[in-house]
Motif scaffolding. Structure first.
Motif, mmCIF file in Angstrom:
data_model
loop_
_atom_site.group_PDB
_atom_site.id
_atom_site.type_symbol
_atom_site.label_atom_id
_atom_site.label_comp_id
_atom_site.label_asym_id
_atom_site.label_seq_id
_atom_site.Cartn_x
_atom_site.Cartn_y
_atom_site.Cartn_z
ATOM 1 N N GLY A 26 20.938 -5.952 7.529
ATOM 2 C CA GLY A 26 19.984 -5.152 6.772
ATOM 3 C C GLY A 26 18.699 -5.856 6.446
ATOM 4 O O GLY A 26 17.628 -5.289 6.565
ATOM 5 N N GLY A 27 18.703 -7.098 6.051
ATOM 6 C CA GLY A 27 17.490 -7.792 5.643
ATOM 7 C C GLY A 27 16.893 -8.655 6.714
ATOM 8 O O GLY A 27 15.977 -9.405 6.451
ATOM 9 N N LYS A 55 12.303 -3.483 11.392
ATOM 10 C CA LYS A 55 12.856 -2.124 11.409
ATOM 11 C C LYS A 55 13.907 -1.996 10.299
ATOM 12 O O LYS A 55 15.082 -1.732 10.531
ATOM 13 C CB LYS A 55 13.471 -1.851 12.777
ATOM 14 C CG LYS A 55 13.669 -0.382 13.080
ATOM 15 C CD LYS A 55 14.106 -0.188 14.515
ATOM 16 C CE LYS A 55 14.279 1.291 14.835
ATOM 17 N NZ LYS A 55 14.697 1.487 16.249
ATOM 18 N N ILE A 56 13.425 -2.211 9.073
ATOM 19 C CA ILE A 56 14.312 -2.176 7.913
ATOM 20 C C ILE A 56 13.571 -1.560 6.728
ATOM 21 O O ILE A 56 12.374 -1.760 6.566
ATOM 22 C CB ILE A 56 14.807 -3.588 7.527
ATOM 23 C CG1 ILE A 56 13.614 -4.548 7.359
ATOM 24 C CG2 ILE A 56 15.770 -4.132 8.552
ATOM 25 C CD1 ILE A 56 13.991 -5.905 6.831
ATOM 26 N N GLU A 57 14.303 -0.801 5.945
ATOM 27 C CA GLU A 57 13.743 -0.302 4.689
ATOM 28 C C GLU A 57 13.953 -1.368 3.625
ATOM 29 O O GLU A 57 15.080 -1.826 3.419
ATOM 30 C CB GLU A 57 14.398 1.010 4.280
ATOM 31 C CG GLU A 57 14.012 2.175 5.170
ATOM 32 C CD GLU A 57 14.225 3.529 4.499
ATOM 33 O OE1 GLU A 57 14.693 3.538 3.349
ATOM 34 O OE2 GLU A 57 13.902 4.557 5.120
ATOM 35 N N GLU A 80 11.324 4.298 6.654
ATOM 36 C CA GLU A 80 11.427 4.764 8.035
ATOM 37 C C GLU A 80 10.390 5.844 8.335
ATOM 38 O O GLU A 80 9.898 5.954 9.460
ATOM 39 C CB GLU A 80 12.833 5.298 8.298
ATOM 40 C CG GLU A 80 13.060 5.712 9.739
ATOM 41 C CD GLU A 80 14.496 6.146 9.999
ATOM 42 O OE1 GLU A 80 14.807 6.419 11.172
ATOM 43 O OE2 GLU A 80 15.283 6.221 9.030
ATOM 44 N N ALA A 81 10.049 6.648 7.326
ATOM 45 C CA ALA A 81 9.103 7.747 7.529
ATOM 46 C C ALA A 81 7.756 7.247 8.030
ATOM 47 O O ALA A 81 7.048 7.959 8.755
ATOM 48 C CB ALA A 81 8.912 8.516 6.225
ATOM 49 N N ASN A 82 7.370 6.025 7.634
ATOM 50 C CA ASN A 82 6.103 5.431 8.052
ATOM 51 C C ASN A 82 6.314 4.311 9.064
ATOM 52 O O ASN A 82 5.493 3.398 9.158
ATOM 53 C CB ASN A 82 5.343 4.899 6.841
ATOM 54 C CG ASN A 82 4.923 6.004 5.892
ATOM 55 O OD1 ASN A 82 4.462 7.058 6.312
ATOM 56 N ND2 ASN A 82 5.110 5.766 4.594
ATOM 57 N N ASP A 104 6.471 -10.940 -0.828
ATOM 58 C CA ASP A 104 7.887 -11.248 -1.041
ATOM 59 C C ASP A 104 8.709 -10.007 -0.797
ATOM 60 O O ASP A 104 8.320 -8.886 -1.159
ATOM 61 C CB ASP A 104 8.134 -11.744 -2.463
ATOM 62 C CG ASP A 104 7.376 -13.035 -2.755
ATOM 63 O OD1 ASP A 104 7.494 -13.973 -1.947
ATOM 64 O OD2 ASP A 104 6.660 -13.086 -3.778
ATOM 65 N N GLU A 105 9.881 -10.223 -0.212
ATOM 66 C CA GLU A 105 10.863 -9.151 -0.100
ATOM 67 C C GLU A 105 11.769 -9.223 -1.328
ATOM 68 O O GLU A 105 12.270 -10.294 -1.691
ATOM 69 C CB GLU A 105 11.683 -9.316 1.177
ATOM 70 C CG GLU A 105 12.683 -8.189 1.392
ATOM 71 C CD GLU A 105 13.432 -8.317 2.696
ATOM 72 O OE1 GLU A 105 14.596 -7.868 2.745
ATOM 73 O OE2 GLU A 105 12.857 -8.872 3.666
ATOM 74 N N ILE A 106 11.954 -8.074 -1.991
ATOM 75 C CA ILE A 106 12.734 -8.028 -3.228
ATOM 76 C C ILE A 106 14.121 -7.480 -2.912
ATOM 77 O O ILE A 106 14.271 -6.369 -2.396
ATOM 78 C CB ILE A 106 12.042 -7.146 -4.275
ATOM 79 C CG1 ILE A 106 10.641 -7.710 -4.587
ATOM 80 C CG2 ILE A 106 12.886 -7.046 -5.540
ATOM 81 C CD1 ILE A 106 9.839 -6.836 -5.515
#
Length: 682
Positions: A26-27, A55-57, A80-82, A104-106
């Motif tokens: 996922g990350g 390619k991850i939300e 994903e919509a964008n 940063d990724e939270i």
């Protein structure tokens, strides 16, 4: 610029043994899925940045720092919509200030840096209209491949990069492919490195719009998808009207760049200028452009797009000759509203060019074409234009425009560049040369004047650009002209003068020609001979090519005591069907019979006017005829002029004296023509 992803040894072992597919983490994203960060539109107090984590939300936080201290934080989510592209808009910044940023990724209460502060910077715009210097680079026609221009822009330290279309080549409206190619383009290593700290914005042209020679009609079913991909992978402050088109503008203080969209609306609705014709820009973009131009306070204003402002002179219709009525209405608006500091910029044709349209907007209008940014050139599109000053058919070209207000007189510096510090052409334009006299009215302008008092030079404000050159020995008679000196032509020696450049606007809507002539002989009665006072040429030199929008000659009639003073013109004809180009064609002859004795051996003043609908002929201060133009329209492009002969130079030459040839942009009234006649001594 790809960012390292920290993965545990256990996970790495599982990946290499195939127990865990990479896409299931996922990350964790594949390296070729990451885009950016890309700095987009930056203003005095606002900055926009985009980043695709893969390619991850995921939830992302942008932190803006000043001198290492956090001052602003913005949080958003890649969805994903964008296509998983996250956009950040940071407000409340200080003008003309250097900042750094990190992303940063939270993950819950944890943060993981995906873009460190190192090498990620931007500088807000200095809004000063004087005492400042700003530089921008422009490029069109760049593919997804290694390229030396991005590193060159990096070395130059330009303030903004403008992508002018066909950046990149996409040629489809399949949204998955559109997204993939936009992504791959922004991942080109040198561009990605540059865009991490330099604003990158732009517009599109046909190939990134989705179709070669594409327009709003033939791309009706696909342009929504190509626009979606464009918007997702650009961080602009505006995208057209919000739902359609991609036009916008960027104000850099000393210079404001208008990024026009000549694709989305073209051919899809009637023109706001002429409802009988299809539009290029569309009504909303047209209104936005005129309003924005009039309100602009920037000393220099760049009207930029991927298409070119002239005729490509091929079978394609994606140029502004196809939509000449909107182009000319725009330039007329600039002139009427006395908007200074305007230059034009186009791309598309895989040739770099510089044109100067003399006095087109109340001052000389510089027109730059920058193409290609790749290495594939098209020599056949390096075509003649009467305003062409320079061209180069080579690849890896880009343009820099520098608005310099740090000197006493502000100036715009244009440089046509290639990698390794190569400057192919440099032009400096003082701002005081790009202004309209506030007292100037709409009276017809004197564009050409040959008085033949001391040679063949032009005495109008266009200067030596249109000096005449004698051919086969015509001579100056410094006395006994209609007013001072005159030039004598011998028909038997095939003498004439040639003028190498145009002096009228492209597609001239109104003009006036005035001159004096004293014939020694006239075409003989009942013969086919003709004698021309003047005729325009197609490409600045004698030829038989049709382009005689100015044509005045004499021919015999079936009446022994009469001579036919004959006019022709050559005009633009509207397109005959949608998605077709306009054409040009001859109109005439327009005949006026005069007494031979009135003309032979005497000084006579002759003038004619053109206003798209009618030609009017005046002899010795009085109107003698009026002729309706069968197919109304502006005159076609003029290349140059022959005086004392027709377009081929030899074969139909004048025999006698000519004096005081004047040509005006605009239609003189009957009273003004009478005044011209009365200027001369009897």
């Amino acid at each position: 610029m790809k960012h390292p992803v920290v993965i545990s040894k256990v996970v790495l072992l599982a990946l290499f043994t195939g127990l865990i597919p990479l896409t299931s983490l996922g990350g964790i994203a594949e390296a070729d899925e990451i885009v950016g960060p890309i700095v987009g539109t930056v203003e005095p107090t606002t900055a926009r940045i985009l980043y695709r984590p893969g390619k991850i939300e995921t939830k992302l936080q942008l932190t803006v720092l000043k001198d290492g201290q956090p001052i602003k934080k913005v949080t958003t989510t890649a969805t994903e919509a964008n296509d998983f592209v996250a956009k950040f808009e940071v407000t409340g910044l200080k003008p003309a200030t250097n900042y750094s940023y990190q992303i940063d990724e939270i993950r819950g209460s944890q943060k993981e840096s995906v873009a460190s502060e190192k090498d990620h910077t931007f500088t807000t715009v200095d809004p000063a209209r004087k005492g400042n210097r700003v530089s921008a680079s422009f490029v069109s026609c760049v593919d997804i491949e290694p390229n030396g221009i991005w590193n060159e822009m990096e070395k130059l330290g330009v303030d903004t990069v403008f992508l002018m279309g066909d950046t990149p080549y996409i040629d489809t409206s399949d949204l998955a492919i559109v997204r993939e190619k936009q992504r791959q383009f922004l991942q080109v290593s040198d561009l990605e490195k540059l865009a991490a700290h330099t604003p990158v914005v732009g517009t599109w042209d046909d190939h990134d719009f989705g179709l070669n020679n594409g327009n709003g009609l033939n791309m009706m079913n696909g342009k929504g998808k190509t626009r979606q991909g464009f918007v997702e992978y650009r961080a602009h402050s505006q995208y057209g009207n919000g739902t359609e088109g991609v036009y916008h503008k960027v104000d850099l203080g000393m210079m404001e760049v208008f990024l026009l969209d000549p694709r989305y609306f073209s051919q899809s609705e009637p023109s706001p200028v002429d409802p009988k014709q299809p539009t290029c820009f569309g009504a909303e973009q047209w209104d936005w452009l005129l309003k924005s131009l009039k309100e602009s306070k920037a000393p220099f204003k760049v009207l930029s797009m991927g298409a070119i402002w002239q005729d490509k002179k091929n079978r394609e219709t994606d140029d502004m000759f196809t939509y000449w009525y909107e182009r000319d209405a725009l330039l007329d608006f600039i002139k009427t509203e006395k908007i200074g500091g305007v230059v034009l910029l186009g791309g598309d044709i895989h040739v770099a060019r510089h044109l100067i349209r003399p006095q087109r907007v109340g001052y000389d209008l510089h027109d730059f074409i920058i193409s290609p940014g790749h290495t594939r050139t098209i020599t056949s599109l390096d075509v003649y234009h009467p305003s062409l000053e320079w061209s180069l058919v080579e690849g890896w070209q880009f343009l820099t425009l520098t608005a310099d207000g740090t000197t006493e007189n502000a100036k715009l510096i244009a440089e046509f560049r290639q990698p390794d510090g190569v400057v192919n052409r440099k032009i400096e334009i003082d701002l005081n040369e790009m202004t309209v006299d506030s007292d100037e009215d709409a009276a017809p302008e004197l564009r050409a004047h040959w008085n033949f008092d001391n040679g063949f030079k032009n005495e109008s404000p266009l200067g030596s650009r249109i000096d005449a050159t004698p051919v086969n020995g015509p001579t100056i008679n410094q006395q006994d002209g209609a007013l001072g000196g005159s030039v004598h032509f011998s028909r038997s020696k095939q003498q004439y003068l040639t003028v190498p450049r145009s002096f009228l606007d492209d597609n001239s809507a109104e003009h006036t020609v005035s001159m004096w002539f004293k014939p020694e002989t006239l075409p003989e009665h009942d013969s086919s001979s003709r004698s021309f006072l003047l005729e325009s040429t197609a490409e600045g030199e004698p030829s038989q090519t049709g382009a005689w929008n100015l044509s005045l000659g004499m021919r015999a009639t079936d009446q022994p005591d009469k001579i036919n003073l004959q006019l022709y013109t050559f005009t633009v004809k509207p397109a005959s069907k949608p998605e077709a180009a306009p054409t040009t064609g001859a109109q005439g002859p327009f005949n006026t019979l005069l007494d031979r004795e009135q003309l032979l051996g005497k000084w006579n003043h002759v003038a004619f006017t053109f206003d798209q609908k009618k030609l009017r002929l005046y002899v010795n201060g009085k109107q003698v005829s009026e002729h309706a133009v069968p197919i109304p329209g502006p005159a076609c492009e003029t290349g140059g002029l022959i005086i004392g002969g027709h377009r081929a130079g030899t074969g139909r030459n004048f025999d006698g004296w000519i004096d005081e040839v004047k040509i005006f942009q605009g239609r003189l009234s009957a009273d003004q023509i009478s005044e011209l006649r009365n200027e001369s001594k009897d």
